[in-house]
Structures are given as C-alpha cells and as structure tokens.
Design an enzyme around this catalytic site. Structure first.
Site, short mmCIF file in Angstrom:
data_model
loop_
_atom_site.label_atom_id
_atom_site.label_comp_id
_atom_site.label_asym_id
_atom_site.label_seq_id
_atom_site.Cartn_x
_atom_site.Cartn_y
_atom_site.Cartn_z
CG ASP A 34 -3.24 3.90 -3.47
OD1 ASP A 34 -4.10 3.02 -3.90
OD2 ASP A 34 -3.27 4.76 -2.44
CD GLU A 35 -5.71 -0.85 -1.35
OE1 GLU A 35 -5.49 -1.82 -0.36
OE2 GLU A 35 -6.39 -0.22 -1.14
CG ASP A 43 -2.04 0.97 1.11
OD1 ASP A 43 -2.25 1.78 0.04
OD2 ASP A 43 -2.72 1.05 2.28
#
EC number: 2.7.7.7
Length: 359
Positions: free
Chosen positions: A104-105, A10
C-alpha cells in the site's frame, strides 16, 4: 545541481478501506481486518476504529475492549494484492522508477516522467484522482526532493492528504519537526535524544556529526543528514524485499523465562501483522538477541510451510530460544524476522523491511 522530484504515495487504511468499499454495510463503521479470537491479531483498522485506539498488530481481544462494537472481517490477501497491482499500474503511467515499500505504499521518482509534467505535485494530484475514480479508494501523497521528506509529507495531512515540502521551505519545516517524526527514532531513542536536550529538528541540527555518532553510532550520521534535509538515496525499483521483521529494546533487561512466556508471543503477534500488511512470503525464521553488554547472537530455522500466522511463528521462535546458548544471561533486545522469499516473490520488486520497536 538539479534536484530530484520524489513522491511518496501511501494508501489510507488500505485493507480496511477495501473491505468498506466492497461491503457498503461497513461504511462509516469501525472495522478491523483479522479474527476476533484469543490469539487473533488486527491486521488493519479503519479510521473509525482508530478513533477508539484500535491499531494494526494489536491483539484482537484488546481491540474489542477498546471498541466493543468493532466489526471483524476476514483477511482477503489475494484481493489486496490484486488492488495493489492496479495501483502500481497507475504509478507506471507516470514513471517506471517506482520503489514499493509494501502493498500500500511506494516511492516514485518523477524527475523525468512519461507525460512530461513539470510539477511533481500535479502528478501526485492526478494519481490520487485516478485511484479514487478507478478504484474508489483514497491515498495520501507527499512531495519533496528526497525520500525522507516525501515520506514525512505523505503523513502530514492524512487521510486523503497532499502535502509538498519545497526545498526553499525544508529547513524551516525540519526545524519544527518533533524528534519522534525522524526515521529511526523510536521511543527509546527519543528518550535518549531528550536526555541530550534534543526535542526537535532545530536542536538536532545544532549538534555536530561527531557528537551524534558518539551517542547513536552509525545512525547518528543519518540523523545529522536528515536534520539538514539531506537524503541521497535513489528510488530503486529493482530492489527485492529480503525480510520482514520487528525487534524490541527493553528499558529493563528480561530473563529467559520472561522472553519465552511474555516477550516472544508479543513479537510473534507483531510480526504476523506486518507479514499480513506487506504480503511478504517466506519460510525462514530468525531470532535475534542482544545481551546487556551489547553482544548479539542470531539463530534461524527454515521450515517447509510459509510463515504467516502467530501459531506457526511462536513455537519455532521458542525452539530457537531454547537452543540458544545464553546461560543465565538476560536480554536487552529481542527480534524476530521472516526471510527467504518464495519464487513468486523473487519475481517482484521489494526491499528489506526490518522495523524496530523501542520500549
């Protein structure tokens, strides 16, 4: 039985961190990605801004009240997507079993990995190091034997964290978890749990499956498994995100007028923020309502343009509400979602993202 080795990566304050990376004058200062306007919404906030209580999906005017010296910077989605692609290229140096959750993860299954590294924590450490060295950004990583625990672990020592939940320590770790840390437990569900004297993982584990299903429906079976460290979901790189949405369950039922004038604008702001963070592109809006007797209805509409901003979402949501045959009934739940991905998104690897807000 061989256990999986799962990593959840993350990125730390992804959009805001990119802006601070690309603009040295912003470093160490509270910044927000978004527009400082009456109808503006914070898409992302730096850690410096978060110390003042600024959060993503918050109205810009509220953020400025909390942090008067907050610096707003425009959303550069093309840049964020490009950086996300670079991050995923790093992931694929180690495994092709990568399941994106957003820009983003992602989850990575490194049980069998390309370099043949035996310990997943060593792979996570190398990924973090390469992201920092090549992209000048920080990531937090969680390592465990399933997705549930890996995701909890990645949040445990943010920012720039690395935490492992080993199978031998999972039972003790889960027992101490506050009930709010479990997937699917929002504010309202946490209150219901506390009313049943369930405040942590140990107390959740003490309840049998039938009890949890009786009180929480099908989700009760998931809670039962999570309390025991069981999560058999595989990392699925081929899943396509079908929608992005949010919904609210209210403590007190809301009227049709309240829904139109107060609740839908807040939902539209939240949805716009989630669309910005995920990079999802769709042009079908779905309104979901649930009445006090738990009867549920949905209405949807497809428009030519991509739905990304509150200004496009809210009028359409109000139209769907006005077309809904609800009579004088009140609502216990309202939800909005955007779906029907465009062709460029169909070529990606996304999964459905519908997150529930409980108040």
């Amino acid at each position: 039985m061989n256990q999986r080795k799962i990593i959840h990566v993350d990125m730390d304050a992804f959009y805001a961190s990119i802006e601070q990376r690309d603009h040295p004058e912003y470093r160490g200062k509270p910044i927000a990605v978004g527009r400082p306007e009456i109808r503006g919404v914070v898409a992302a906030a730096s850690y410096e801004a978060r110390r003042f209580g600024v959060r993503s999906a918050m109205p810009s005017m509220k953020a400025l009240k909390l942090c008067p010296h907050l610096i707003f910077t425009r959303n550069r989605m093309d840049v964020y997507k490009a950086v996300s692609a670079q991050i995923h290229a790093i992931f694929h140096r180690y495994t092709d079993l990568v399941e994106p959750l957003s820009l983003d993860e992602a989850f990575l299954d490194v049980t069998e990995n390309k370099p043949g590294i035996p310990l997943a924590v060593d792979i996570a450490r190398r990924i973090k190091k390469e992201i920092r060295r090549e992209l000048h950004l920080t990531a937090s990583a969680g390592v465990s034997y399933n997705k549930f625990l890996a995701k909890i672990a990645s949040d445990y020592r943010k920012p720039d964290g690395l935490f492992t939940i080993h199978p031998s320590r999972a039972e003790k770790f889960i027992a101490a978890l506050p009930i709010e840390a479990f997937w699917g437990v929002g504010h309202a569900t946490a209150e219901r749990m506390r009313a049943l004297s369930i405040t942590n993982g140990a107390q959740l584990r003490a309840r049998d499956k039938e009890f949890l299903i009786r009180h929480f429906g099908k989700t009760g079976a998931i809670f039962y498994n999570f309390a025991r460290g069981v999560d058999d979901r595989p990392v699925e790189p081929s899943r396509m995100r079908k929608s992005v949405g949010c919904e609210e369950t209210y403590r007190e039922n809301v009227t049709r007028a309240e829904a139109l004038e107060q609740r839908l604008p807040l939902l539209a702001e939240e949805l716009a923020g989630r669309l910005a963070r995920s990079g999802f592109r769709g042009n079908t809006l779905t309104l979901k309502v649930k009445f006090p007797d738990f009867v549920q209805k949905t209405r949807c509409a497809t428009v030519p343009e991509i739905l990304t901003e509150k200004e496009g979402i809210l009028p359409l949501a109000r139209t769907l509400m006005e077309e809904l045959d609800s009579g004088d009934r009140t609502f216990r739940l309202l939800g909005l979602s955007v779906s029907h991905p465009q062709e460029e998104q169909r070529q990606g690897i996304w999964e459905q993202l519908w997150l529930e807000l409980e108040y």
